[in-house]
Design a protein around this motif. Sequence first.
Motif, PDB file in Angstrom:
ATOM      1  N   ALA A  15       0.827  -1.209   0.000  1.00 23.44           N
ATOM      2  CA  ALA A  15       0.000   0.000   0.000  1.00 23.44           C
ATOM      3  C   ALA A  15       0.861   1.259   0.000  1.00 23.44           C
ATOM      4  O   ALA A  15       0.569   2.231  -0.711  1.00 23.44           O
ATOM      5  N   ILE A  16       1.938   1.240   0.782  1.00 25.37           N
ATOM      6  CA  ILE A  16       2.847   2.388   0.815  1.00 25.37           C
ATOM      7  C   ILE A  16       3.478   2.593  -0.557  1.00 25.37           C
ATOM      8  O   ILE A  16       3.538   3.717  -1.063  1.00 25.37           O
ATOM      9  N   GLY A  89       6.934  11.508   4.503  1.00 17.92           N
ATOM     10  CA  GLY A  89       6.662  10.074   4.393  1.00 17.92           C
ATOM     11  C   GLY A  89       7.939   9.249   4.373  1.00 17.92           C
ATOM     12  O   GLY A  89       7.991   8.157   4.948  1.00 17.92           O
ATOM     13  N   ASP A  90       8.978   9.770   3.731  1.00 20.11           N
ATOM     14  CA  ASP A  90      10.263   9.068   3.709  1.00 20.11           C
ATOM     15  C   ASP A  90      10.850   8.976   5.117  1.00 20.11           C
ATOM     16  O   ASP A  90      11.344   7.935   5.533  1.00 20.11           O
ATOM     17  N   ALA A 136      10.055   6.196  -0.138  1.00 23.90           N
ATOM     18  CA  ALA A 136       9.336   5.252   0.720  1.00 23.90           C
ATOM     19  C   ALA A 136       8.719   4.131  -0.119  1.00 23.90           C
ATOM     20  O   ALA A 136       8.711   2.969   0.297  1.00 23.90           O
ATOM     21  N   GLY A 137       8.226   4.456  -1.293  1.00 26.19           N
ATOM     22  CA  GLY A 137       7.636   3.459  -2.168  1.00 26.19           C
ATOM     23  C   GLY A 137       8.654   2.456  -2.675  1.00 26.19           C
ATOM     24  O   GLY A 137       8.420   1.240  -2.648  1.00 26.19           O
ATOM     25  N   TYR A 138       9.799   2.947  -3.121  1.00 25.33           N
ATOM     26  CA  TYR A 138      10.837   2.047  -3.614  1.00 25.33           C
ATOM     27  C   TYR A 138      11.438   1.214  -2.489  1.00 25.33           C
ATOM     28  O   TYR A 138      11.734   0.032  -2.669  1.00 25.33           O
ATOM     29  N   MET A 139      11.616   1.828  -1.317  1.00 28.03           N
ATOM     30  CA  MET A 139      12.131   1.062  -0.179  1.00 28.03           C
ATOM     31  C   MET A 139      11.126  -0.005   0.246  1.00 28.03           C
ATOM     32  O   MET A 139      11.514  -1.098   0.668  1.00 28.03           O
TER      33      MET A 139
END
Length: 161
Positions: A15-16, A89-90, A136-139
Amino acid sequence: MMVLLKILAVAICGAIAYQDIKDRMVIWIAFPMMALVLTLIHAASSGWEQVFWFSITNLLLVSGVLLLLFLYTRFFSKKKFLNTSLGLGDILFFYAFSFGFPTLTFVILFVGSLLFSLFLFLSLKSVQHMETVPLAGYMSLFLIGTMALSFFIKTPNLYQL
């Protein structure tokens, strides 16, 4: 129980990743949920006392990295830090991630996820025409991959001391 927690962790990370890559915003409740689920997985694997000490160490490491980034951005790059160099967010993802693993594993996964994010961004930059990295999405994608590998393939235990 552990399998359900890992599935929930993958779902939250999914979801993130989806929200950050698609909309460049993540609903804030996802980060405390991720921290809680990763803490429960860590505690089930290592015990609560271990989680406490590792989490404090990891939180200090993340805070140190963020302080260095802030100082570099502010004094050398002469830019705003928040939402210019790094999104909220990150930062929340970094802190949520810090609860999930013993310190050595955390450092390896943290650095690996940052490198993964860099290479993925550079590879997709010409296709997606993004100016900033959905970090945050890639992590989260990296964490999903790591958890999937440890679940389906015989790999060293991520919680082994």
